[in-house]
Enzyme design. Structure first.
Site, PDB file in Angstrom:
ATOM      1  N   GLY A  62     -52.355  14.900 -80.297  1.00 17.94           N
ATOM      2  CA  GLY A  62     -53.339  14.488 -79.187  1.00 17.94           C
ATOM      3  C   GLY A  62     -53.265  13.049 -78.994  1.00 17.94           C
ATOM      4  N   ILE A  74     -57.815  22.420 -88.968  1.00 17.60           N
ATOM      5  CA  ILE A  74     -59.073  21.583 -90.089  1.00 17.60           C
ATOM      6  C   ILE A  74     -60.010  22.578 -90.194  1.00 17.60           C
ATOM      7  CG2 ILE A  74     -57.987  19.570 -89.538  1.00 17.60           C
ATOM      8  CD1 ILE A  74     -60.492  18.961 -87.415  1.00 17.60           C
ATOM      9  N   TYR A  81     -70.128  20.930 -76.114  1.00 10.59           N
ATOM     10  CA  TYR A  81     -69.457  20.036 -76.823  1.00 10.59           C
ATOM     11  C   TYR A  81     -70.318  18.700 -77.727  1.00 10.59           C
ATOM     12  CZ  TYR A  81     -66.034  15.737 -77.030  1.00 10.59           C
ATOM     13  OH  TYR A  81     -65.106  14.922 -77.456  1.00 10.59           O
TER      14      TYR A  81
HETATM   15  N1  LIG Z   1     -60.709  12.491 -74.655  1.00  8.77           N
HETATM   16  C1  LIG Z   1     -61.902  11.840 -74.489  1.00  8.77           C
HETATM   17  O1  LIG Z   1     -62.292  11.545 -73.141  1.00  8.77           O
HETATM   18  C2  LIG Z   1     -62.958  11.946 -75.652  1.00  8.77           C
HETATM   19  C3  LIG Z   1     -63.963  10.984 -75.424  1.00  8.77           C
HETATM   20  C4  LIG Z   1     -64.781  10.631 -76.572  1.00  8.77           C
HETATM   21  C5  LIG Z   1     -64.464  11.016 -77.833  1.00  8.77           C
HETATM   22  N2  LIG Z   1     -63.276  11.814 -77.947  1.00  8.77           N
HETATM   23  C6  LIG Z   1     -62.717  12.236 -79.400  1.00  8.77           C
HETATM   24  O2  LIG Z   1     -61.626  11.424 -79.762  1.00  8.77           O
HETATM   25  C7  LIG Z   1     -60.946  12.220 -80.369  1.00  8.77           C
HETATM   26  C8  LIG Z   1     -59.667  12.370 -79.853  1.00  8.77           C
HETATM   27  O3  LIG Z   1     -59.585  12.860 -78.638  1.00  8.77           O
HETATM   28  P1  LIG Z   1     -58.429  12.959 -77.987  1.00  8.77           P
HETATM   29  O4  LIG Z   1     -58.540  12.808 -76.492  1.00  8.77           O
HETATM   30  O5  LIG Z   1     -57.124  12.430 -78.672  1.00  8.77           O
HETATM   31  O6  LIG Z   1     -58.166  14.882 -78.028  1.00  8.77           O
HETATM   32  P2  LIG Z   1     -56.826  15.589 -77.501  1.00  8.77           P
HETATM   33  O7  LIG Z   1     -55.857  14.974 -76.938  1.00  8.77           O
HETATM   34  O8  LIG Z   1     -57.403  16.846 -77.090  1.00  8.77           O
HETATM   35  O9  LIG Z   1     -56.021  15.773 -79.031  1.00  8.77           O
HETATM   36  C9  LIG Z   1     -56.887  16.832 -80.020  1.00  8.77           C
HETATM   37  C10 LIG Z   1     -55.742  17.363 -80.929  1.00  8.77           C
HETATM   38  O10 LIG Z   1     -56.448  18.110 -81.857  1.00  8.77           O
HETATM   39  C11 LIG Z   1     -55.789  19.574 -81.896  1.00  8.77           C
HETATM   40  N3  LIG Z   1     -56.661  20.357 -82.580  1.00  8.77           N
HETATM   41  C12 LIG Z   1     -57.709  21.308 -81.793  1.00  8.77           C
HETATM   42  N4  LIG Z   1     -58.245  21.943 -82.597  1.00  8.77           N
HETATM   43  C13 LIG Z   1     -57.717  21.709 -83.973  1.00  8.77           C
HETATM   44  C14 LIG Z   1     -58.137  22.309 -85.225  1.00  8.77           C
HETATM   45  N5  LIG Z   1     -58.833  23.237 -85.325  1.00  8.77           N
HETATM   46  N6  LIG Z   1     -57.348  21.775 -86.337  1.00  8.77           N
HETATM   47  C15 LIG Z   1     -56.372  20.937 -86.123  1.00  8.77           C
HETATM   48  N7  LIG Z   1     -56.082  20.369 -85.064  1.00  8.77           N
HETATM   49  C16 LIG Z   1     -56.668  20.770 -83.820  1.00  8.77           C
HETATM   50  C17 LIG Z   1     -55.207  19.742 -80.572  1.00  8.77           C
HETATM   51  O11 LIG Z   1     -54.326  20.781 -80.614  1.00  8.77           O
HETATM   52  P3  LIG Z   1     -54.147  21.638 -79.259  1.00  8.77           P
HETATM   53  O12 LIG Z   1     -54.025  20.770 -77.904  1.00  8.77           O
HETATM   54  O13 LIG Z   1     -53.138  22.533 -79.620  1.00  8.77           O
HETATM   55  O14 LIG Z   1     -55.596  22.280 -78.937  1.00  8.77           O
HETATM   56  C18 LIG Z   1     -54.930  18.259 -80.231  1.00  8.77           C
HETATM   57  O15 LIG Z   1     -53.461  18.087 -80.554  1.00  8.77           O
HETATM   58  C19 LIG Z   1     -61.802  13.567 -80.643  1.00  8.77           C
HETATM   59  O16 LIG Z   1     -62.613  13.617 -81.965  1.00  8.77           O
HETATM   60  C20 LIG Z   1     -62.703  13.490 -79.488  1.00  8.77           C
HETATM   61  O17 LIG Z   1     -63.814  14.447 -79.645  1.00  8.77           O
HETATM   62  C21 LIG Z   1     -62.482  12.092 -76.581  1.00  8.77           C
END
Ligand SMILES: NC(=O)c1ccc[n+]([C@@H]2O[C@H](COP(=O)([O-])OP(=O)(O)OC[C@H]3O[C@@H](n4cnc5c(N)ncnc54)[C@H](OP(=O)(O)O)[C@@H]3O)[C@@H](O)[C@H]2O)c1
Length: 288
Positions: A10, A44, A133
């Protein structure tokens, strides 16, 4: 230093790899070893799979959980999947960490707050999410903290990095349209995944466990962020500002989002120092 990074493909997982290999990575990580995992190699949400992984690969000093179900609208229609990834997942990791004495850095979100109050939320403010969410992420925070005494829950917001994100979506739309319609009454802190990753490495080295807020400095609306992205990338596309109510009318399936979800990096300021720069500066660096 041995690390496990979950959700490594991610945005944040990728940024963490860059941050660990960078010249300005904290000295404690010199010569680090890391296991980088994502779906389908390690889900996870699957407790047995997490246990088996730790049995085969632990001990770790630090586990950074970048895995999450991040599709905010998608969580509304599949809460079970959201809860599995965003609540049971961090619990499973925290339990495994507790057995081996590892530090868990678990990433959470500004969307745990209802957003009904102007200003910035501190780590002590009471969360009350208004979306599926946000509810799943808040449950994950509590379970992670309760399951491992060495847990850092780091809330961030409006993340952009190497992956699907709002800034990229806007720049893609700008190639096809002269104008895009963007919500102007939701305020938050756009945050660079690169900047967050660097701070996570610093936070992981402390024993000041608990909740941290970590976003780039300054507050803006989604419309402001889109406009800044166009300006900084030299796009002529313009922003048509709309309200959340108008957006909801056009997209009835979309999740409700907090109006005010800006975070104050209080824990950082009070401990290791807040190195997060202004959001516009970070955005310019990203676009460059
Ligand atoms: N993006 C935002 O704007 C934002 C804002 C606030 C907080 N956050 C938090 O920041 C963190 C990182 O976000 P990000 O933007 O880097 O997210 P991301 O780009 O969506 O990456 C998340 C990764 O986790 C994988 N994943 C999903 N379900 C899983 C599971 N059950 N077991 C193992 N891997 C799994 C996804 O795989 P797939 O792609 O195959 O599903 C993806 O590779 C998260 O905790 C998110 O809640 C994000």
């Amino acid at each position: 230093m041995r690390l496990l990074v979950t959700g490594c493909n991610g945005q944040l997982g990728r940024a963490l790899k860059v941050a660990l290999d960078a010249a300005d990575a904290p000295a404690a990580y010199a010569g680090y070893e890391a296991d980088w995992v994502d779906l389908p190699e390690l889900d996870i949400a699957n407790m047995d799979a997490v246990s088996a992984w730790f049995d085969a690969h632990a001990p770790y000093d630090v586990v950074v959980n970048c895995a999450a179900f991040t599709n905010v609208d998608g969580c509304e229609s599949d809460f079970a999947a959201a809860f599995a990834a965003n609540a049971l997942g961090p619990m499973n990791l925290a339990r495994a960490c507790a057995q081996g004495g590892a530090t868990l850095v678990h990433v959470s979100t500004d969307y745990v707050f209802p957003g009904n109050e102007p200003g910035e939320r501190s780590e002590d403010d009471v969360p009350a999410p208004i979306s599926a969410y946000g509810r799943s992420k808040l449950a994950g925070e509590g379970l992670a903290l309760a399951s491992n005494p060495r847990t850092h829950v780091v809330r961030t917001a409006w993340l952009y990095g190497d992956g699907k994100n709002f800034v990229r979506t806007m720049l893609g739309l700008a190639e096809r349209f002269d104008q895009v319609t963007v919500v102007d009454d939701q305020l938050g802190n756009p945050t660079s995944a690169a900047d967050l990753a660097h701070e996570l490495l610093r936070i992981a080295l402390t024993d000041s466990y608990g909740v941290w807020h970590c976003t780039n400095e300054g507050i803006c609306s989604w419309a402001d962020l889109a406009q800044a992205a166009f300006e900084l990338s030299g796009s002529a596309c313009t922003v048509k500002r709309c309200t959340s109510a108008e957006w909801k009318q056009m997209n009835p399936q979309s999740a409700d989002r907090p109006a005010y979800s800006a975070l104050k990096n209080g824990h950082l300021e009070a401990t290791i120092g807040n190195q997060m720069r202004p959001w516009r500066e970070a955005l310019a660096a990203y676009l460059a």
